[in-house]
Motif scaffolding. Structure first.
Motif, PDB file in Angstrom:
ATOM      1  N   ALA A 205     -41.331-100.467 126.478  1.00 18.85           N
ATOM      2  CA  ALA A 205     -42.360-100.437 126.956  1.00 18.85           C
ATOM      3  C   ALA A 205     -41.921 -99.180 128.424  1.00 18.85           C
ATOM      4  O   ALA A 205     -43.097 -98.497 128.983  1.00 18.85           O
ATOM      5  N   PHE A 206     -40.738 -99.536 128.950  1.00 20.51           N
ATOM      6  CA  PHE A 206     -40.549 -98.401 129.520  1.00 20.51           C
ATOM      7  C   PHE A 206     -39.908 -96.806 129.245  1.00 20.51           C
ATOM      8  O   PHE A 206     -40.397 -96.158 129.770  1.00 20.51           O
ATOM      9  N   LEU A 207     -39.332 -97.099 128.067  1.00 21.28           N
ATOM     10  CA  LEU A 207     -39.511 -95.514 126.888  1.00 21.28           C
ATOM     11  C   LEU A 207     -40.992 -95.234 127.056  1.00 21.28           C
ATOM     12  O   LEU A 207     -40.300 -93.984 127.351  1.00 21.28           O
ATOM     13  N   SER A 208     -41.622 -96.042 126.884  1.00 21.54           N
ATOM     14  CA  SER A 208     -43.061 -95.530 126.356  1.00 21.54           C
ATOM     15  C   SER A 208     -42.896 -94.884 127.400  1.00 21.54           C
ATOM     16  O   SER A 208     -43.907 -93.623 127.768  1.00 21.54           O
ATOM     17  N   THR A 209     -43.400 -95.807 128.576  1.00 19.75           N
ATOM     18  CA  THR A 209     -43.250 -94.819 131.013  1.00 19.75           C
ATOM     19  C   THR A 209     -42.997 -93.897 130.619  1.00 19.75           C
ATOM     20  O   THR A 209     -43.603 -93.376 130.922  1.00 19.75           O
ATOM     21  N   ALA A 210     -42.019 -94.272 130.114  1.00 22.96           N
ATOM     22  CA  ALA A 210     -40.700 -92.946 130.859  1.00 22.96           C
ATOM     23  C   ALA A 210     -41.417 -91.515 130.366  1.00 22.96           C
ATOM     24  O   ALA A 210     -40.882 -91.200 130.750  1.00 22.96           O
ATOM     25  N   LEU A 211     -41.598 -92.164 129.003  1.00 23.18           N
ATOM     26  CA  LEU A 211     -41.598 -90.705 128.458  1.00 23.18           C
ATOM     27  C   LEU A 211     -43.212 -90.196 128.715  1.00 23.18           C
ATOM     28  O   LEU A 211     -43.825 -88.774 128.894  1.00 23.18           O
ATOM     29  N   LEU A 212     -44.224 -91.265 129.662  1.00 20.16           N
ATOM     30  CA  LEU A 212     -45.211 -90.844 129.727  1.00 20.16           C
ATOM     31  C   LEU A 212     -45.402 -90.229 131.002  1.00 20.16           C
ATOM     32  O   LEU A 212     -46.148 -88.787 130.997  1.00 20.16           O
ATOM     33  N   LEU A 213     -44.897 -90.923 132.032  1.00 17.38           N
ATOM     34  CA  LEU A 213     -44.277 -90.270 133.845  1.00 17.38           C
ATOM     35  C   LEU A 213     -43.778 -89.238 133.522  1.00 17.38           C
ATOM     36  O   LEU A 213     -43.297 -87.790 134.306  1.00 17.38           O
ATOM     37  N   GLY A 214     -42.254 -89.104 132.541  1.00 21.85           N
ATOM     38  CA  GLY A 214     -41.228 -87.687 132.900  1.00 21.85           C
ATOM     39  C   GLY A 214     -42.050 -86.606 131.328  1.00 21.85           C
ATOM     40  O   GLY A 214     -40.300 -86.656 131.272  1.00 21.85           O
ATOM     41  N   ASN A 215     -43.011 -86.282 131.010  1.00 21.43           N
ATOM     42  CA  ASN A 215     -42.524 -86.255 129.806  1.00 21.43           C
ATOM     43  C   ASN A 215     -42.402 -84.496 129.797  1.00 21.43           C
ATOM     44  O   ASN A 215     -41.877 -83.798 128.869  1.00 21.43           O
ATOM     45  N   LYS A 216     -42.051 -83.950 131.270  1.00 24.00           N
ATOM     46  CA  LYS A 216     -42.094 -83.082 131.317  1.00 24.00           C
ATOM     47  C   LYS A 216     -40.140 -82.918 130.785  1.00 24.00           C
ATOM     48  O   LYS A 216     -39.809 -81.548 130.513  1.00 24.00           O
TER      49      LYS A 216
END
Length: 410
Positions: free
Chosen positions: A306-317
């Motif tokens: 879940a953390f990695l999914s959200t991290a990829l979403l918020l830190g997609n740059k």
């Protein structure tokens, strides 16, 4: 004296628990605020503000009128709703979990869910639907009261009212309450008549819907979520577990014949999160340490994914470190930067090659004009030019636009 001491100690523990919740909420809001500064208005949001008469559009326009045309004013009402929703979920969790500190885990997992962060940031009806759903559950848990007023509101507000009213129908059926049964049938019919969620030519979207929910909840959490909600309903049905249970079944059945409105039907499912935490922690605590390790590992893996999914979403740059190709979130970027550069050139009116970009730029004060035109660089590869707008993220050039005067203009 001993009883007084125990009560004092419990009060201190509760205050400490509330302090940790507040700290967690502040950190989460700071992260979301940083993201608001990063992203630009999305095309659908721009159209929503101009042409939609929904509650979400009214809220966004009201805050824009008060605080000006900027991203913080645009997203502030939904960030406020998100804070209220998190607080309600925390209070609901305190009534459901076995230890007060477990409510913090519920909130923490909630903040890690990708779909929750999307709801918190975007201009949409999802935050409002979630607020009404949480209020319905909150009033039932704390005051033993079924809020017919809120059910009526959601009936005429959105198609997601069908899920809540169906849940209420099964609640009345299980507990043999004729008043609830009659009320839910009447207003379910009214909701179906107004919004007609079942429409069009039958076309299966079942796998697409599963994939969408796995993405919004994160894959492992989605699987375990469905299991926990199902198990909870079998053990003891309540409004808290019936809403996500009926919601999941209703959505999956509906997706066998048509595409679903994810903005409407995703939020009610989230209220069952405290049940997931209760199930996970019970599996760990009811076993000896040596046997509990596997269940603890399962929790850790769910949290990490879940953390990695959200991290990829918020830190997609971060994807731009490996490729300069626009990533999956690029449609939420660039408009703000382009508008800023155009204003720095003294340009507030310009022809834009793309309708999508043109509508987005309007929010930042760039209107249609006949003196200049904005075109992507790739359409004029062999031409040298002086005025260029370069979109760069993490040191990589992602997109280049050129600003040319229109020759036909005197």
């Amino acid at each position: 004296m001993k009883i007084f001491h125990l009560r004092t100690q419990q009060s201190r523990c509760d205050l400490l628990n509330h302090f940790y919740f507040l700290l967690l909420l502040i950190v989460h809001v700071v992260i979301l605020t940083v993201m608001i500064n990063e992203i630009s208005i999305y095309y659908k949001e721009a159209i929503l503000l101009q042409k939609d008469a929904s509650v979400a559009a009214w809220m966004a326009n009201f805050f824009i009128d008060v605080f000006g045309h900027n991203d913080f004013a645009l997203r502030l009402p939904f960030l406020i709703l998100h804070i209220i929703n998190v607080t309600l979920l925390y209070l609901i969790s305190l009534k459901v979990v076995r230890r007060k500190e477990d409510a913090l885990l519920v909130v923490f997992i909630y903040m890690l869910i990708p779909g929750v962060n999307i709801i918190a940031l975007l201009v949409s009806k999802s935050s409002i639907i979630l607020l009404i759903t949480l209020l319905i559950v909150f009033l039932k848990l704390y005051f033993k009261h079924i809020s017919y007023v809120l059910f009526i509101v959601i009936t005429f507000l959105d198609s997601s009212g069908a899920v809540l009213l169906l849940s209420l129908f099964f609640y009345g059926l299980i507990f043999k309450n004729v008043k609830i049964l009659i009320f839910s049938i009447i207003f379910f019919g009214a909701n179906m008549y107004i919004f007609s969620p079942i429409r069009g030519v039958p076309e299966a979207y079942f796998l697409d819907t599963l994939g969408l929910f796995a993405m919004l909840l994160s894959p492992l959490l989605f699987i375990y979520y469905c299991y926990c909600v199902y198990d909870s309903v079998l053990n003891k049905a309540s409004l808290l577990n019936l809403i996500p249970f009926v919601g999941i079944i209703f959505i999956l059945l509906l997706s066998t014949r048509q595409e679903i409105d994810i903005e409407s039907f995703f939020p009610p499912i989230l209220v069952g999160l405290p049940l997931v935490v209760v199930k996970i922690l019970s599996s760990i605590r009811l076993r000896l340490k040596v046997y509990a390790r596997a269940y603890t590992l399962r929790l850790v893996v769910i949290l990490v994914v879940a953390f990695l999914s959200t991290a990829l979403l918020l830190g997609n740059k971060i994807t731009y470190l490996f490729s300069s190709e626009p990533n999956f979130a690029y449609s939420f970027y660039e408009a703000k930067e382009i508008a800023h550069d155009l204003k720095a050139m003294g340009i507030t009116h310009i022809q834009v090659y793309s309708k999508t970009l043109r509508e987005r730029l309007k929010f930042y004060g760039i209107s249609d004009g006949d003196k200049y035109k904005l075109e992507p660089f790739y359409s004029r590869k062999n031409k040298t030019f002086e005025n260029a707008i370069v979109i760069k993220y993490l040191g990589r050039v992602i997109h280049v636009y050129e600003v040319d005067p229109i020759k036909s203009h005197p």
